[in-house]
Design an enzyme around this catalytic site. Structure first.
Site, PDB file in Angstrom:
ATOM      1  CE  LYS A  53       5.795  -5.761   0.541  1.00  0.00           C
ATOM      2  NZ  LYS A  53       7.052  -5.708   1.351  1.00  0.00           N
ATOM      3  CG  ASP A 104      20.728  -8.221  -2.928  1.00  0.00           C
ATOM      4  OD1 ASP A 104      19.605  -8.311  -2.396  1.00  0.00           O
ATOM      5  OD2 ASP A 104      20.934  -8.523  -4.126  1.00  0.00           O
ATOM      6  CB  THR A 125       1.453  -2.764   0.243  1.00  0.00           C
ATOM      7  OG1 THR A 125       0.494  -1.968  -0.449  1.00  0.00           O
ATOM      8  CG2 THR A 125       1.585  -4.098  -0.493  1.00  0.00           C
ATOM      9  CG  ASP A 126      -3.463  -0.462   0.896  1.00  0.00           C
ATOM     10  OD1 ASP A 126      -2.572  -0.509   0.019  1.00  0.00           O
ATOM     11  OD2 ASP A 126      -4.168   0.556   1.076  1.00  0.00           O
ATOM     12  CD  GLU A 127      -0.471  -1.201  -4.372  1.00  0.00           C
ATOM     13  OE1 GLU A 127      -0.428  -1.820  -5.444  1.00  0.00           O
ATOM     14  OE2 GLU A 127       0.193  -0.179  -4.131  1.00  0.00           O
ATOM     15  CG  ASN A 149      -5.481   8.563  -8.044  1.00  0.00           C
ATOM     16  OD1 ASN A 149      -5.283   8.474  -6.831  1.00  0.00           O
ATOM     17  ND2 ASN A 149      -5.185   7.577  -8.877  1.00  0.00           N
ATOM     18  CG  ASP A 161      -6.387   3.192 -15.687  1.00  0.00           C
ATOM     19  OD1 ASP A 161      -5.377   3.385 -14.979  1.00  0.00           O
ATOM     20  OD2 ASP A 161      -7.525   2.979 -15.206  1.00  0.00           O
ATOM     21  CE1 TYR A 191       5.240  -3.541  -3.764  1.00  0.00           C
ATOM     22  CE2 TYR A 191       3.061  -2.594  -4.112  1.00  0.00           C
ATOM     23  CZ  TYR A 191       4.158  -2.805  -3.298  1.00  0.00           C
ATOM     24  OH  TYR A 191       4.185  -2.292  -2.031  1.00  0.00           O
TER      25      TYR A 191
END
Length: 346
Positions: free
Chosen positions: A159, A57, A130-132, A254, A284, A155
């Site tokens: 990040k 971990d 990430t691009d998020e 999508n 959604d 999330y």
């Protein structure tokens, strides 16, 4: 070069491990083996004398110190992360633990290792993100490396925090880091809770194909093997302290992506055709970002990288891989949460 890859039994991490070994790099794969990890992902290289595995971990500082002392890698590619947005909505705690606390633990272990080795110029800590973290775009525009951070899910917020930690460890302690932020990945070995595998596997079973909202959310799709190639390039040649956006230049709504997959399956497995009749619009998820799109000019101009796989080619290769590897995905369908609707609030 000897590489330590965290999360190397996951989707993107295993692609990096396979490619690195194929190119002659020694690799130690460090993975906790949580629900989304699968050692079958690295089976093609498991017998190589260039490959070794450590189950650990990243939050366990003592384990990280031992592994770094035992293997003495020239670079760390840090991919270990909780990554499913829907799961982060239901249970954000594990995302805080792994993505923030785990990254902190690994940074400190890496800093100690780098210092013990005499602070070699060639050492790299490569943080994969990430691009998020940039939030959402409207109908126009692209994310650049200078886009402000505006994460909208637990999330992406976790990040974003990890990105800031890595940058701070470079600025404060001089740790030689490079950072990358990528668009949506897809391809072989993609865990069956993500959109593209869900579409493929539900269509094969003749089950409803769930599409959030009206399917109008746009993503930039990047074939995972192209991403692995970019990551190794940045690790070797990226400028210290620099971040690089990695995108596929393959924007799709999508709903259009889903219909493309259905058409591929109509041709290859016509039992339930036409598969697009299975498309079912569902409620959604909260905070669903409208559009992501990457400006990959920096990595193209500075390092000469660009994607080699179009989304049409990549989707065909992905569908064919799932059709040929039923044993792999069937074994994963029984894991916790797979096939269930996650990420609903209320």
């Amino acid at each position: 070069m000897k590489l330590m890859v965290t999360g190397g039994a996951g989707f993107i991490g295993s692609a990096v491990v396979r490619l690195a070994v194929a190119r002659g790099h020694a690799v130690v794969n460090v993975d906790k083996l949580t629900y989304a990890a699968c050692l079958d992902n690295v089976a093609p290289v498991a017998a190589s004398n260039l490959y070794s595995f450590e189950q650990a971990d990243i939050c366990d500082r003592a384990a990280m110190d031992r592994i770094l002392a035992d293997h003495r890698p020239d670079a760390i590619l840090h991919l270990a992360a909780e990554s499913h947005v829907d799961r982060s909505i239901d249970g954000p705690g594990s995302f805080i633990d792994t993505n923030i606390t785990g990254t902190y633990s690994l940074l400190e272990a890496a800093r100690s290792h780098w210092t013990r080795q005499g602070k070699p110029d060639g050492f790299r800590f490569h943080h994969i993100s990430t691009d998020e973290v940039y939030g959402t775009l409207g109908e126009t525009g692209l994310f650049t490396e200078d886009s402000p951070y505006a994460p909208n899910s637990p999330y992406s917020a976790s990040k974003a925090a990890s990105d800031h930690l890595v940058r701070a460890w470079h600025e404060t302690y001089g740790l030689p880091v490079v950072m990358t932020n990528c668009s949506n990945n897809y391809g072989p070995y993609h865990f069956p809770e993500k959109l593209i595998p869900v579409v493929i596997l539900n269509a094969l079973a003749g089950k409803p194909i769930p599409v959030y909202g009206r399917g109008l959310n746009v993503r930039d799709w990047l074939f995972v093997e192209d991403h692995a190639d970019a990551l190794l390039l940045v690790c070797e040649k990226g400028r210290v302290g620099r971040s690089y956006n990695i995108g596929g230049s393959n924007e799709r709504r999508n709903i259009d992506l889903v219909r493309t997959i259905c058409a591929l399956l109509d041709d290859r497995r016509p039992t339930h055709a036409p598969h697009d009749r299975l498309i079912t619009f569902v409620e959604d998820r909260p905070g669903h970002d409208l559009r992501y799109a990457i400006d990959a000019t920096r990595i193209r101009d500075e390092l000469g990288w660009q994607p080699s796989v179009t989304v049409e080619e990549g989707l065909a290769r992905t569908v064919d891989w799932y059709l040929a590897n039923e044993d792999w995905w069937r074994a994963l369908q029984a894991r916790d949460g797979v096939g269930q609707r996650l990420g609903k609030v209320g």
